[in-house]
Design a protein around this motif. Structure first.
Motif, PDB file in Angstrom:
ATOM      1  N   HIS A  37       1.886   2.044  -3.484  1.00  0.00           N
ATOM      2  CA  HIS A  37       0.781   2.667  -4.225  1.00  0.00           C
ATOM      3  C   HIS A  37       0.617   4.133  -3.815  1.00  0.00           C
ATOM      4  N   GLN A  38       0.833   4.412  -2.522  1.00  0.00           N
ATOM      5  CA  GLN A  38       0.714   5.798  -2.058  1.00  0.00           C
ATOM      6  C   GLN A  38       1.788   6.690  -2.683  1.00  0.00           C
ATOM      7  N   LYS A  81       0.833  -1.216   0.000  1.00  0.00           N
ATOM      8  CA  LYS A  81       0.000   0.000   0.000  1.00  0.00           C
ATOM      9  C   LYS A  81       0.865   1.262   0.000  1.00  0.00           C
TER      10      LYS A  81
END
Length: 384
Positions: free
Chosen positions: A307-308, A304
Motif C-alpha cells: 500500500h505504501q 502495508k
C-alpha cells in the motif's frame, strides 16, 4: 446540418461563387482529426477517438456556455475524452434578423469562435514506437514457448507496456495489444470496422490494458516483499536459505524449476528470483501476525508495504476507465467473503464435487487468511 464532408473543391467553389443558386447552403472548411503516428507509433488506446455528438448530448448542453452543434465530434476514449472540453473551444454563432418570409434583413449579433487549447503530452513518439514494436516482438517470442502446465504453446495474445520518467512519474510511452488504428474513427467509423473491433474473437482492442487490465504480477512483485522484509527488520545482506521447495503442513511449494541456490542474500534472491526465500519470509510474517487466529492489530507488514508503494489504489493517470489493482490483505479477504458468502453457502456441498466442496469451505472459512495465501502473495500470485 452537414450535408456531406466529401465535397470536391469544384463543388465547394461553385456554391461559394453562386450562393443565389444554392439558398440555405454554404461550403465551409472544417477541421478533421488525423492521427499521423510519428516514429512508427500507433498510440490508439492513449489518444482515443472522436465520434458524432448524440441528440441527448445536444439537449443536455443546450443551456450551457458551450452548446453542441450537430456537426460536432465528441471525445469518447483516451486523451480525447479526458480533455474534450479544453480541446473543443467554443463554436462561433452569428444571429440574423429575418422578416416573416424568412428573408435575411441584417446581422443581429456575432459571437466569435474561441479556439480550443493545444495539448502537449509527455509522450515521446520515438519511445512509443519502440515500445509498441518490442511489445509485439515479445508476444511473438512467447508464442514459441511451451506452457509446462498444459503442454501447448502460450497464447500470448495480449499485453501492455508502460515507460515512465523515473524522477517525475510522467508517462513517456504506453502501449496495449491488441490495438486499433484511431484513424478508422475519423468522420464516423464504418459498420465493418466497428464489427471488427467489437467481435468476440477480437480480444477487446478497445481496452487499454496498461490501466484496465488486471492480472497476477508474478515475480516482478518480489521487490515489494523484499522492501517489506527490510521494514520488518530482516537484513538485506543477511543469508537466507534458498532450497528447491518449501513445505507448510502437507503442502509443498516448489521453487522455479525446483532449483536450489543455497544460502543467499535478499539481493541475490531477487537476482535468481528464488521463490522459496520469499515463501519463508511470507510464512514467518503470517505466523507473527497470529496465523489463522490473528492478533487484534496484526502488523501485516508485507501488505502495508504494498500500500505504501501505491499498489491497490488508482494512479489517477489522466485517462478514463482506470482500474485499481488489488492487495489481498485481511481486510480485503473479509470484505470479499462477506460479498460472496451467500452464494458460496447456497452452492457449497460437503462431500460434493471439487467446486461444491470449495464453495462449502469458503462458506465456512473464506474470510481466513491462510498460510497458502501468504506464500502465494509473496511471489505476486494468488489473489494479487
Amino acid at each position: 446540418i452537414p450535408v456531406t464532408d466529401e465535397a470536391t473543391t469544384q463543388q465547394a467553389l461553385q456554391i461559394r461563387e453562386r450562393p443565389e443558386e444554392f439558398p440555405g447552403i454554404t461550403a465551409e472548411p472544417a477541421a478533421v482529426r488525423r492521427y499521423p503516428g510519428p516514429g512508427g507509433s500507433n498510440t490508439g488506446q492513449v489518444l482515443g477517438y472522436l465520434s458524432p455528438v448524440t441528440d441527448d448530448e445536444i439537449i443536455k448542453a443546450k443551456d450551457t456556455n458551450s452548446p453542441f452543434l450537430r456537426s460536432d465530434q465528441v471525445g469518447r476514449f483516451g486523451l480525447e475524452r479526458t480533455y474534450d472540453k479544453e480541446l473543443r473551444g467554443k463554436s462561433g454563432v452569428t444571429r440574423y434578423e429575418v422578416d416573416n418570409l424568412g428573408r435575411v434583413m441584417g446581422e443581429a449579433r456575432n459571437d466569435p469562435a474561441i479556439p480550443g487549447a493545444h495539448l502537449v503530452t509527455s509522450l515521446d513518439a520515438r519511445v512509443q514506437g519502440v515500445a509498441e514494436y518490442e511489445l509485439n516482438a515479445a508476444m511473438v517470442e512467447a508464442r514459441k514457448q511451451i506452457d509446462r502446465n498444459t503442454g501447448v504453446p502460450y497464447k500470448a495474445d495480449a499485453g501492455a507496456i508502460v515507460v515512465l520518467e523515473s524522477k517525475t512519474g510522467r508517462v513517456v510511452a504506453m502501449a496495449s495489444a491488441p490495438t486499433f488504428d484511431p484513424n478508422v474513427w475519423v468522420g464516423g467509423i464504418s459498420g465493418k470496422d466497428y464489427a471488427k473491433l467489437t467481435a468476440k474473437d477480437s480480444n477487446v482492442p478497445l481496452m487499454n490494458r496498461a490501466i484496465q487490465g488486471q492480472a497476477a504480477p508474478g515475480s516482478i512483485f518480489k521487490v515489494i516483499p523484499t522492501a517489506a522484509a527490510v521494514n520488518a527488520g530482516y537484513k538485506f545482506d543477511g543469508e537466507y536459505p534458498c532450497p528447491s521447495s518449501y513445505s507448510i503442513g502437507g503442502q509443498v511449494f516448489k521453487n522455479f524449476e525446483s532449483q536450489g541456490h543455497g544460502s543467499i542474500t535478499l539481493g541475490r534472491a531477487l537476482e535468481v528470483s528464488c521463490d522459496t526465500v520469499f515463501y519463508a519470509l511470507g510464512h514467518q510474517q503470517w505466523l507473527k501476525d497470529g496465523g489463522l487466529k490473528p492478533k487484534k492489530h496484526p502488523a501485516e507488514i508485507f501488505y502495508k508495504t504494498a500500500h505504501q508503494f501505491g499498489l491497490g489504489a488508482p494512479t489517477h493517470v489522466d485517462l478514463p476507465g482506470e482500474e485499481k489493482g488489488r492487495v489481498p490483505d485481511r481486510r480485503w479477504k473479509q470484505a470479499f467473503w462477506e460479498a460472496n458468502k451467500d452464494m458460496w453457502c447456497k452452492t457449497g456441498k460437503k462431500g460434493g464435487t471439487y467446486v461444491e466442496l470449495l464453495s462449502y469451505e469458503n462458506c465456512l472459512e473464506g474470510n481466513l487468511m491462510r498460510a497458502g495465501d501468504a506464500v502465494n502473495y509473496s511471489i505476486g500470485q494468488g489473489d494479487t
